[in-house]
Write a protein that holds these residues in place. Sequence first.
Motif, mmCIF file in Angstrom:
data_model
loop_
_atom_site.group_PDB
_atom_site.id
_atom_site.type_symbol
_atom_site.label_atom_id
_atom_site.label_comp_id
_atom_site.label_asym_id
_atom_site.label_seq_id
_atom_site.Cartn_x
_atom_site.Cartn_y
_atom_site.Cartn_z
ATOM 1 N N SER A 98 -5.388 19.876 4.797
ATOM 2 C CA SER A 98 -6.118 18.897 5.608
ATOM 3 C C SER A 98 -6.986 19.543 6.687
ATOM 4 O O SER A 98 -7.868 18.896 7.256
ATOM 5 N N ASP A 99 -6.743 20.820 6.979
ATOM 6 C CA ASP A 99 -7.488 21.514 8.039
ATOM 7 C C ASP A 99 -8.589 22.423 7.510
ATOM 8 O O ASP A 99 -9.343 23.001 8.304
ATOM 9 N N VAL A 100 -8.685 22.551 6.202
ATOM 10 C CA VAL A 100 -9.578 23.562 5.631
ATOM 11 C C VAL A 100 -11.029 23.376 6.060
ATOM 12 O O VAL A 100 -11.685 24.328 6.513
ATOM 13 N N THR A 101 -11.557 22.172 5.960
ATOM 14 C CA THR A 101 -12.961 21.945 6.311
ATOM 15 C C THR A 101 -13.232 22.272 7.773
ATOM 16 O O THR A 101 -14.193 22.980 8.099
ATOM 17 N N ASP A 102 -12.373 21.781 8.665
ATOM 18 C CA ASP A 102 -12.542 22.070 10.097
ATOM 19 C C ASP A 102 -12.397 23.559 10.374
ATOM 20 O O ASP A 102 -13.112 24.118 11.214
ATOM 21 N N PHE A 103 -11.473 24.194 9.682
ATOM 22 C CA PHE A 103 -11.240 25.630 9.866
ATOM 23 C C PHE A 103 -12.475 26.432 9.468
ATOM 24 O O PHE A 103 -12.911 27.327 10.205
ATOM 25 N N LEU A 104 -13.057 26.118 8.339
ATOM 26 C CA LEU A 104 -14.241 26.840 7.874
ATOM 27 C C LEU A 104 -15.427 26.599 8.809
ATOM 28 O O LEU A 104 -16.204 27.527 9.091
ATOM 29 N N ASN A 105 -15.560 25.375 9.304
ATOM 30 C CA ASN A 105 -16.635 25.079 10.263
ATOM 31 C C ASN A 105 -16.432 25.861 11.558
ATOM 32 O O ASN A 105 -17.395 26.345 12.165
ATOM 33 N N PHE A 106 -15.172 25.978 11.963
ATOM 34 C CA PHE A 106 -14.871 26.736 13.180
ATOM 35 C C PHE A 106 -15.225 28.208 13.003
ATOM 36 O O PHE A 106 -15.802 28.827 13.898
ATOM 37 N N LEU A 107 -14.893 28.780 11.848
ATOM 38 C CA LEU A 107 -15.224 30.183 11.592
ATOM 39 C C LEU A 107 -16.735 30.410 11.594
ATOM 40 O O LEU A 107 -17.216 31.434 12.085
ATOM 41 N N ASP A 108 -17.481 29.452 11.068
ATOM 42 C CA ASP A 108 -18.943 29.558 11.091
ATOM 43 C C ASP A 108 -19.460 29.571 12.526
ATOM 44 O O ASP A 108 -20.345 30.372 12.877
ATOM 45 N N ALA A 109 -18.920 28.673 13.353
ATOM 46 C CA ALA A 109 -19.346 28.613 14.754
ATOM 47 C C ALA A 109 -18.979 29.901 15.488
ATOM 48 O O ALA A 109 -19.761 30.413 16.301
ATOM 49 N N TYR A 110 -17.803 30.427 15.181
ATOM 50 C CA TYR A 110 -17.361 31.682 15.795
ATOM 51 C C TYR A 110 -18.309 32.821 15.414
ATOM 52 O O TYR A 110 -18.719 33.625 16.264
ATOM 53 N N GLY A 111 -18.662 32.898 14.160
ATOM 54 C CA GLY A 111 -19.544 33.957 13.688
ATOM 55 C C GLY A 111 -20.929 33.898 14.305
ATOM 56 O O GLY A 111 -21.598 34.929 14.445
ATOM 57 N N ASP A 112 -21.356 32.709 14.713
ATOM 58 C CA ASP A 112 -22.668 32.553 15.330
ATOM 59 C C ASP A 112 -22.691 32.983 16.794
ATOM 60 O O ASP A 112 -23.760 33.209 17.357
ATOM 61 N N GLY A 113 -21.525 33.066 17.408
ATOM 62 C CA GLY A 113 -21.474 33.447 18.823
ATOM 63 C C GLY A 113 -20.138 34.033 19.187
ATOM 64 O O GLY A 113 -19.368 33.439 19.950
ATOM 65 N N VAL A 114 -19.844 35.210 18.664
ATOM 66 C CA VAL A 114 -18.529 35.827 18.884
ATOM 67 C C VAL A 114 -18.343 36.194 20.360
ATOM 68 O O VAL A 114 -19.136 36.959 20.913
ATOM 69 N N PRO A 115 -17.315 35.666 21.027
ATOM 70 C CA PRO A 115 -17.059 36.060 22.423
ATOM 71 C C PRO A 115 -16.712 37.543 22.491
ATOM 72 O O PRO A 115 -15.867 38.020 21.738
ATOM 73 N N LYS A 116 -17.366 38.263 23.373
ATOM 74 C CA LYS A 116 -17.151 39.703 23.460
ATOM 75 C C LYS A 116 -15.785 40.041 24.050
ATOM 76 O O LYS A 116 -15.273 39.327 24.899
#
Length: 255
Positions: A98-116
């Motif tokens: 049930s979390d897969v779609t949200d998880f993948l979207n979160f990883l995409d957002a993370y990859g676009d702006g990785v906190p240093k």
Amino acid sequence: MKVFVLSLASDVKKKAVFERHFSCTKLSFSFFDGVDGQELCRKPSASDKLLYMPLEESCLTPGEIGCALGHFAIYREIVDKNIPFALVMEDDAYIAQSDVTDFLNFLDAYGDGVPKNSVILLTSNVQYSPLARTNLAGVYGCYKSGNGTYGYLIDNEAARKLMTVVLPIRYEADFWKGLQYSAGIRIMVCKKSYVRNGDLLYTKSYIAHDRNKMKELRSDKQAALFKEECKTLKYKWRNPIVKLVSFLGMMRFSS
């Protein structure tokens, strides 16, 4: 995104279970051979060289020592191969369907702006200040307490800094409170626990049984060691700053 899954080479069944559960994400991943702490600690002369103090004084279990060495090896892999960031999981973790779609979207957002210089915990039972928001939606910057290394994101800078303090081993791999001070990294928390522990009863855990027996003794030893560490010039400025931020809950980390 590079995904490392820490697992003992001999744990064929656990690998098969992980692979079956994780297939729902369609993400590629690599099993990363961990260190068998039980085997290592059968030779005190070998294990003591890796520890801050002798094994019998350390209040660390063989499983915890192996776990710490396994995560250290992943940090080294990230640094040596100049991997910008990675998802690190353990073989008893999973992502709920049930979390897969949200998880993948979160990883995409993370990859676009990785906190240093950061580690982002994706696990449950972690306390943080809800007012310390970051530029990454759903992620908070003021980690207070909580453990677990079965699911987190880490960037290259944080991996590099952790490598300088993990050895000799004095803490468990998931003693994030101590590591954020000693390494000077940012421990951040994802509000939603995307990565779940598939062995909540620890029936298959190599660490939990011995760890629970050590809990009270280790707590006192760890507190004393951590207190001494925070007194040193290198670390003592971080302690009051992080405490102040946790109290006020108003610091906004920029990425």
